[in-house]
Design an enzyme around this catalytic site. Structure first.
Site, PDB file in Angstrom:
ATOM      1  N   GLU A 149       9.620 -15.319 -29.414  1.00 45.03           N
ATOM      2  CA  GLU A 149       8.981 -14.593 -28.318  1.00 45.03           C
ATOM      3  C   GLU A 149       9.142 -15.352 -27.005  1.00 45.03           C
ATOM      4  O   GLU A 149       8.893 -16.557 -26.949  1.00 45.03           O
ATOM      5  CB  GLU A 149       7.483 -14.450 -28.646  1.00 45.03           C
ATOM      6  CG  GLU A 149       6.812 -13.297 -27.971  1.00 45.03           C
ATOM      7  CD  GLU A 149       6.979 -11.972 -28.713  1.00 45.03           C
ATOM      8  OE1 GLU A 149       7.745 -11.916 -29.701  1.00 45.03           O
ATOM      9  OE2 GLU A 149       6.355 -10.985 -28.281  1.00 45.03           O
TER      10      GLU A 149
ATOM     11  N   CYS B 283       5.324  30.129 -27.086  1.00 44.71           N
ATOM     12  CA  CYS B 283       4.472  29.272 -26.251  1.00 44.71           C
ATOM     13  C   CYS B 283       5.344  28.277 -25.481  1.00 44.71           C
ATOM     14  O   CYS B 283       6.081  27.507 -26.090  1.00 44.71           O
ATOM     15  CB  CYS B 283       3.474  28.526 -27.130  1.00 44.71           C
ATOM     16  SG  CYS B 283       2.504  27.337 -26.193  1.00 44.71           S
TER      17      CYS B 283
ATOM     18  N   LYS C 139      -4.684  -7.835 -35.971  1.00 47.06           N
ATOM     19  CA  LYS C 139      -4.968  -7.713 -34.531  1.00 47.06           C
ATOM     20  C   LYS C 139      -6.385  -8.162 -34.190  1.00 47.06           C
ATOM     21  O   LYS C 139      -7.300  -8.004 -34.990  1.00 47.06           O
ATOM     22  CB  LYS C 139      -4.804  -6.247 -34.098  1.00 47.06           C
ATOM     23  CG  LYS C 139      -3.380  -5.728 -34.144  1.00 47.06           C
ATOM     24  CD  LYS C 139      -2.505  -6.469 -33.172  1.00 47.06           C
ATOM     25  CE  LYS C 139      -1.182  -5.796 -32.914  1.00 47.06           C
ATOM     26  NZ  LYS C 139      -1.253  -4.576 -32.169  1.00 47.06           N
TER      27      LYS C 139
ATOM     28  N   LYS D  39       0.005 -14.336 -32.837  1.00 42.08           N
ATOM     29  CA  LYS D  39       0.940 -13.287 -32.434  1.00 42.08           C
ATOM     30  C   LYS D  39       1.043 -13.363 -30.918  1.00 42.08           C
ATOM     31  O   LYS D  39       0.084 -13.054 -30.208  1.00 42.08           O
ATOM     32  CB  LYS D  39       0.425 -11.918 -32.874  1.00 42.08           C
ATOM     33  CG  LYS D  39       1.388 -10.802 -32.542  1.00 42.08           C
ATOM     34  CD  LYS D  39       0.952  -9.514 -33.218  1.00 42.08           C
ATOM     35  CE  LYS D  39       1.965  -8.394 -33.058  1.00 42.08           C
ATOM     36  NZ  LYS D  39       2.317  -8.079 -31.695  1.00 42.08           N
TER      37      LYS D  39
ATOM     38  N   ASP E 266       1.907 -12.495 -27.183  1.00 37.32           N
ATOM     39  CA  ASP E 266       2.070 -11.233 -26.468  1.00 37.32           C
ATOM     40  C   ASP E 266       3.144 -11.387 -25.391  1.00 37.32           C
ATOM     41  O   ASP E 266       2.852 -11.579 -24.216  1.00 37.32           O
ATOM     42  CB  ASP E 266       0.722 -10.828 -25.846  1.00 37.32           C
ATOM     43  CG  ASP E 266       0.694  -9.355 -25.507  1.00 37.32           C
ATOM     44  OD1 ASP E 266       1.681  -8.649 -25.828  1.00 37.32           O
ATOM     45  OD2 ASP E 266      -0.300  -8.908 -24.914  1.00 37.32           O
TER      46      ASP E 266
ATOM     47  N   LYS F 298       2.602 -14.207 -42.961  1.00 39.82           N
ATOM     48  CA  LYS F 298       3.894 -13.979 -43.629  1.00 39.82           C
ATOM     49  C   LYS F 298       3.874 -14.644 -44.998  1.00 39.82           C
ATOM     50  O   LYS F 298       3.349 -15.765 -45.129  1.00 39.82           O
ATOM     51  CB  LYS F 298       5.033 -14.601 -42.799  1.00 39.82           C
ATOM     52  CG  LYS F 298       5.190 -13.971 -41.431  1.00 39.82           C
ATOM     53  CD  LYS F 298       6.175 -14.725 -40.559  1.00 39.82           C
ATOM     54  CE  LYS F 298       6.148 -14.130 -39.152  1.00 39.82           C
ATOM     55  NZ  LYS F 298       6.817 -14.981 -38.165  1.00 39.82           N
TER      56      LYS F 298
ATOM     57  N   CYS G  28      -4.896  29.149 -26.118  1.00 43.23           N
ATOM     58  CA  CYS G  28      -3.977  28.101 -25.692  1.00 43.23           C
ATOM     59  C   CYS G  28      -3.843  28.115 -24.163  1.00 43.23           C
ATOM     60  O   CYS G  28      -3.531  29.155 -23.585  1.00 43.23           O
ATOM     61  CB  CYS G  28      -2.625  28.349 -26.343  1.00 43.23           C
ATOM     62  SG  CYS G  28      -1.320  27.332 -25.669  1.00 43.23           S
TER      63      CYS G  28
ATOM     64  N   GLU H 252       0.017 -17.541 -38.081  1.00 41.76           N
ATOM     65  CA  GLU H 252       0.353 -18.081 -36.761  1.00 41.76           C
ATOM     66  C   GLU H 252      -0.025 -17.080 -35.680  1.00 41.76           C
ATOM     67  O   GLU H 252      -0.134 -15.880 -35.966  1.00 41.76           O
ATOM     68  CB  GLU H 252       1.856 -18.361 -36.698  1.00 41.76           C
ATOM     69  CG  GLU H 252       2.684 -17.080 -36.662  1.00 41.76           C
ATOM     70  CD  GLU H 252       4.119 -17.260 -37.124  1.00 41.76           C
ATOM     71  OE1 GLU H 252       4.313 -17.542 -38.323  1.00 41.76           O
ATOM     72  OE2 GLU H 252       5.017 -17.111 -36.300  1.00 41.76           O
TER      73      GLU H 252
ATOM     74  N   TYR I 152       9.919 -18.049 -34.248  1.00 36.36           N
ATOM     75  CA  TYR I 152       9.119 -17.726 -35.440  1.00 36.36           C
ATOM     76  C   TYR I 152       9.880 -16.955 -36.513  1.00 36.36           C
ATOM     77  O   TYR I 152       9.336 -16.623 -37.552  1.00 36.36           O
ATOM     78  CB  TYR I 152       7.850 -16.961 -35.053  1.00 36.36           C
ATOM     79  CG  TYR I 152       8.087 -15.711 -34.219  1.00 36.36           C
ATOM     80  CD1 TYR I 152       8.779 -14.631 -34.728  1.00 36.36           C
ATOM     81  CD2 TYR I 152       7.610 -15.634 -32.907  1.00 36.36           C
ATOM     82  CE1 TYR I 152       8.998 -13.502 -33.965  1.00 36.36           C
ATOM     83  CE2 TYR I 152       7.817 -14.505 -32.139  1.00 36.36           C
ATOM     84  CZ  TYR I 152       8.513 -13.444 -32.677  1.00 36.36           C
ATOM     85  OH  TYR I 152       8.733 -12.331 -31.910  1.00 36.36           O
TER      86      TYR I 152
ATOM     87  N   LEU J  16       6.060  -5.065 -36.775  1.00 40.02           N
ATOM     88  CA  LEU J  16       5.141  -5.471 -37.843  1.00 40.02           C
ATOM     89  C   LEU J  16       4.095  -4.390 -38.086  1.00 40.02           C
ATOM     90  O   LEU J  16       3.651  -3.731 -37.143  1.00 40.02           O
ATOM     91  CB  LEU J  16       4.399  -6.746 -37.433  1.00 40.02           C
ATOM     92  CG  LEU J  16       5.209  -8.031 -37.333  1.00 40.02           C
ATOM     93  CD1 LEU J  16       4.381  -9.130 -36.677  1.00 40.02           C
ATOM     94  CD2 LEU J  16       5.657  -8.476 -38.713  1.00 40.02           C
TER      95      LEU J  16
ATOM     96  N   CYS K  19      -0.130  29.373 -23.091  1.00 36.58           N
ATOM     97  CA  CYS K  19       0.435  30.719 -23.253  1.00 36.58           C
ATOM     98  C   CYS K  19      -0.623  31.796 -23.474  1.00 36.58           C
ATOM     99  O   CYS K  19      -0.303  32.974 -23.548  1.00 36.58           O
ATOM    100  CB  CYS K  19       1.440  30.740 -24.410  1.00 36.58           C
ATOM    101  SG  CYS K  19       0.668  30.629 -26.026  1.00 36.58           S
TER     102      CYS K  19
ATOM    103  N   ALA L 107       0.829  -1.206   0.000  1.00 31.80           N
ATOM    104  CA  ALA L 107       0.000   0.000   0.000  1.00 31.80           C
ATOM    105  C   ALA L 107       0.864   1.257   0.000  1.00 31.80           C
ATOM    106  O   ALA L 107       0.597   2.210  -0.739  1.00 31.80           O
ATOM    107  CB  ALA L 107      -0.921  -0.003   1.213  1.00 31.80           C
TER     108      ALA L 107
ATOM    109  N   CYS M 137      -2.260  26.347 -31.370  1.00 34.03           N
ATOM    110  CA  CYS M 137      -1.841  27.577 -30.721  1.00 34.03           C
ATOM    111  C   CYS M 137      -1.022  28.384 -31.719  1.00 34.03           C
ATOM    112  O   CYS M 137      -0.183  27.842 -32.428  1.00 34.03           O
ATOM    113  CB  CYS M 137      -0.989  27.212 -29.508  1.00 34.03           C
ATOM    114  SG  CYS M 137      -0.023  28.579 -28.906  1.00 34.03           S
TER     115      CYS M 137
HETATM  116  S1  IVH Z   1       7.450 -11.842 -36.914  1.00 36.09           S
HETATM  117  C1  IVH Z   1      10.360  -8.989 -39.191  1.00 36.09           C
HETATM  118  N1  IVH Z   1       5.821 -13.472 -35.661  1.00 36.09           N
HETATM  119  O1  IVH Z   1       5.215  -8.859 -32.531  1.00 36.09           O
HETATM  120  C2  IVH Z   1       9.193  -9.566 -38.491  1.00 36.09           C
HETATM  121  N2  IVH Z   1       6.420 -11.451 -34.566  1.00 36.09           N
HETATM  122  O2  IVH Z   1       4.353  -6.253 -33.434  1.00 36.09           O
HETATM  123  C3  IVH Z   1       9.522 -10.196 -37.211  1.00 36.09           C
HETATM  124  N3  IVH Z   1       5.475 -11.197 -32.335  1.00 36.09           N
HETATM  125  O3  IVH Z   1       8.441  -7.498 -32.633  1.00 36.09           O
HETATM  126  C4  IVH Z   1       8.366 -10.455 -36.351  1.00 36.09           C
HETATM  127  N4  IVH Z   1       4.403 -13.114 -32.285  1.00 36.09           N
HETATM  128  O4  IVH Z   1       7.917  -9.287 -30.846  1.00 36.09           O
HETATM  129  C5  IVH Z   1       6.470 -12.298 -35.609  1.00 36.09           C
HETATM  130  N5  IVH Z   1       4.456 -15.020 -34.640  1.00 36.09           N
HETATM  131  C6  IVH Z   1       5.087 -13.866 -34.601  1.00 36.09           C
HETATM  132  C7  IVH Z   1       5.014 -13.014 -33.483  1.00 36.09           C
HETATM  133  C8  IVH Z   1       5.691 -11.802 -33.514  1.00 36.09           C
HETATM  134  C9  IVH Z   1       4.699 -12.011 -31.615  1.00 36.09           C
HETATM  135  C10 IVH Z   1       5.922  -9.875 -31.872  1.00 36.09           C
HETATM  136  C11 IVH Z   1       7.381  -9.577 -32.102  1.00 36.09           C
HETATM  137  C12 IVH Z   1       7.391  -8.342 -32.959  1.00 36.09           C
HETATM  138  C13 IVH Z   1       6.053  -7.750 -32.651  1.00 36.09           C
HETATM  139  C14 IVH Z   1       5.572  -6.822 -33.748  1.00 36.09           C
END
Ligand code: IVH
Length: 704
Positions: free
Chosen positions: A187, A451, A327, A129, A131, A303, A421, A127, A239, A94, A424, A45, A445
């Site tokens: 990743e 400013c 996305k 992505k 996180d 890709k 503004c 594939e 990847y 990407l 300023c 806290a 502005c």
């Molecule tokens: S390919 C030149 N494949 O997303 C391209 N990236 O927003 C290399 N990421 O920097 C990236 N899963 O950290 C690729 N299946 C996947 C991925 C992936 C996650 C991340 C990676 C990249 C970021 C871009």
């Protein structure tokens, strides 16, 4: 500590500077106890209260936010602690696609670039992505010799010792077809279960919990003490690749199969799809499985499967043309809009920011969101006091989507956007675009360099990493020096030493400074008195002139003098030749040309420009000597090309270090002409410039 007792609303800006510095140091100290020793010395806290105070002060004084502010850290050990590693091949990011149309465009753009018809085969891999955070693993003679984070893409942190503790990452690869030098990229991430376990352990120990698995993975990897990393069950998916002796396949999928044979985890949801419909179907399938995967993903990456196509497609400045991240839709939450504040940016744009009752959206606490501009507030009909829907999409700034009508308080008034503004007091106006006759969405502005908001932001930009990059003169020092009247305009940086010598209040006597740090600062400033024209132009903060445009201009005009002369001519007469030349440069459109003409047409700016130049030696952009026969040459492509599209030709020439121009002039070195070439061919003949055909071009650059 007396300062700590003063309410945030009562702090003066000088006190705020001091308090933010103290908070940054204290919080960092607590982070150290927590991360390195797993032994926090204050309660959760109390720790949160320190962070909240820091945040509240930053909200009130956005200009004073420190480079090392705790609000910017993800709870990881500061990166200076790790050695730097320059990536042999840059680690890029990407581009994004948000809907089916964007995906169709991705396919279309690639076909156009490669001159493939609509019916030609063009397969992709799709594939998840992941996180997490990306990592580059370098193997030499089958041994893992280096692991580096992405960092800024060019340079990352050396985290080899920590990565060696990750079970899923092979330390040696014995396969006979594993190249002598090979960089596997992928990743690092944490599963939901392991993330929950870590947080439970942390909170039992009275420590801080991580906001989401990605932060926890980053925090775990960037530990100074590898044994802490070892105690966190980090995982890995391969990847991509960086430097590669030779590749074990000629498709993306082929290489992934080799990764799997070599012992690297490869995501099993990776599939080859023959067309856009296939990609969208697989996207839907991955989205359906998302909740059960047990780890965070935020989209699907597509890709181009054929590696020869990937090579031909190459890269834009930061992203590959051959890949895109599709996305998932944004995550949303409801909260109350407590206030609308107006921020003034470097270019004078007044941006409304929603102050929200803090709410968790997709695992992150959100208390601010952008409202974009005046029209947006009106279009959405949002009022202070409304209950609003907030969304986060990937790493995009949170947005207010809409208000909830039946929750509107009776006394809520429509928001009146200020016409002056807030920084300023100058009039804030909306420009009318001469060409379209439309009113600009952004109110700006008119205070320009008077400013304070713009000045400070411009100064920060001026010294930023990709501009002048002066060591020891970061955002915090700039703000301090600005408030104390030491640096008001960029040229003041370069007269600082001379003025300091004459001053009664010497820099070395300032709190936090001494002889050595002042000497170092002056040396760092001196070092930047010579600067490339491209960086110089970028540093000026001219609207629409980013790094790429800075380079294009530097390449086209060569010297500072030539550029200045041309810009003044262009500013004086928008119908004249200089403006037309500027507008014709490949990569410069009317918006940029207009912005440059406006900048150089303004006496204030020219004064700053000239005063700065008196302190500087601005050098021409060095031609990238790629060692190719066309390096440094100016080339014009004309007529129909048959073996490559115009875009591809341009990208190829640039990769080889050449400049590509749209028109033939005395400066042209070579014209590559296909069938149907007309006036440009004639002009080349008049000027005695060498003309070759497309086949000759491939022979010339050794790619026949
Ligand atoms: S390919 C030149 N494949 O997303 C391209 N990236 O927003 C290399 N990421 O920097 C990236 N899963 O950290 C690729 N299946 C996947 C991925 C992936 C996650 C991340 C990676 C990249 C970021 C871009």
């Amino acid at each position: 500590m007396a300062l700590r007792k003063i309410a945030v609303e009562e702090l003066s800006s000088d006190q705020a500077v001091e308090e933010l510095a103290a908070l940054a140091a204290e919080i960092a100290e607590h982070d150290r106890h927590y991360h390195q020793e797993d032994a926090p010395v204050i309660s959760d806290a109390d720790y949160d209260a320190l962070r909240r105070r820091n945040e509240a002060i930053e909200l009130r004084y956005p200009d004073l936010v420190r480079e090392d502010s705790p609000s910017k850290s993800v709870g990881a050990t500061p990166s200076e602690k790790f050695g730097k590693v320059r990536h042999a091949v840059a680690m890029l990011s990407l581009g994004n696609a948000f809907d089916a149309d964007d995906v169709a465009d991705f396919d279309k753009t690639i076909r156009r670039f490669l001159s493939l018809g609509d019916d030609a085969a063009l397969a992709f891999t799709a594939e998840p992505k992941i996180d997490g955070l990306s990592i580059s693993l370098r193997y030499e003679a089958g041994e893992l010799v280096m692991a580096a984070t992405r960092g800024d893409g060019a340079e990352g942190e050396n985290v080899t010792a920590n990565v060696r503790t990750i079970n899923e990452i092979p330390k040696t690869v014995a396969a006979s077809d594993f190249p002598d030098v090979f960089e596997v990229r992928g990743e690092i991430y944490l599963s939901h279960q392991d993330f929950a376990d870590i947080n439970e352990k942390q909170s039992k120990a009275g420590g801080k919990v991580f906001a989401n698995p990605r932060n926890a993975a980053a925090g775990s990897l960037r530990q100074l003490d590898s044994s802490i990393t070892a105690s966190r069950p980090l995982r890995f998916f391969a990847y991509a690749w960086g430097e590669a002796g030779n590749l074990p396949g000629d498709t993306q999928m082929g290489v992934l199969e080799a990764f799997q044979r070599w012992g690297f985890p490869v995501n099993q949801l990776t599939e080859v799809c023959d067309n856009v419909d296939g990609l969208l179907a697989h996207y839907a399938e991955i989205e359906r499985q998302r909740a059960e995967l047990g780890y965070d993903i935020d989209g699907v990456v597509y890709k181009v499967n054929r590696l020869d196509y990937q090579d031909r497609l190459g890269f834009r400045s930061r992203t590959p043309r051959w890949a895109v991240a599709h996305k998932f839709a944004a995550e949303k939450a409801m909260t109350i809009l407590e206030d609308i504040e107006i921020q003034v940016g470097r270019t004078g744009a007044l941006t409304p920011v929603a102050r929200l009752k803090p709410v968790t959206v997709g695992g992150v606490v959100v208390s601010n969101a952008t409202l974009h501009n005046e029209d947006e507030i009106e279009r959405k009909g949002i009022r202070i006091g409304d209950t609003v829907v907030v969304q986060r999409a990937g790493d995009v700034i949170p947005q207010v989507v809409e208000f909830v009508a039946d929750k509107r308080p009776e006394d809520a008034e429509p928001f009146v956007f200020p016409k002056v503004c807030p920084a300023c007091g100058s009039h804030a106006v909306r420009d009318v675009n001469e060409k379209t006759g439309k009113v600009d969405a952004v109110r700006r502005c008119t205070g320009g360099l008077i400013c304070p908001a713009q000045r400070v932001e411009r100064l920060k930009h001026f010294v930023s990493r990709n501009a002048f990059d002066i060591e020891g003169l970061g955002d915090k020092v700039i703000v301090e020096f600005y408030h104390d009247g030491l640096i008001q305009s960029p040229q003041d940086i370069f007269s600082l030493e001379v003025r300091d010598q004459k001053s009664l209040k010497r820099l070395k006597d300032r709190e936090g400074w001494g002889e050595t740090s002042v000497r170092n600062l002056f040396a760092a400033i001196d070092e930047r008195r010579t600067i490339g024209l491209d960086r110089f132009l970028y540093a000026l903060g001219i609207r629409h002139v980013g790094e790429t445009t800075g380079r294009v201009l530097a390449r086209s005009y060569g010297t500072l003098e030539a550029l200045r002369f041309a810009m003044l001519e262009a500013a004086a007469d928008r119908d004249g030749e200089a403006f037309a030349d500027l507008n014709n440069i490949d990569g410069i459109g009317t918006t940029v040309a207009d912005a440059l003409a406006e900048f150089f047409g303004e006496p204030h700016n020219l004064k700053v420009f000239d005063e700065l130049c008196e302190h500087l030696t601005v050098t021409a952009l060095e031609a990238v000597d790629t060692g190719s026969p066309v390096s440094g040459k100016t080339i014009v492509f004309t007529g129909a090309l048959e073996r490559m599209s115009r875009d591809e030709a341009k990208a190829m020439a640039e990769r080889l270090g050449a400049k590509v121009s749209g028109s033939v002039s005395k400066k042209t070195d070579l014209v590559v002409a296909g069938p149907g070439a007309g006036s440009k061919l004639k002009k080349a003949a008049e000027l005695g410039i060498e003309v070759i055909d497309e086949d000759d071009w491939f022979v010339r650059v050794g790619q026949d």
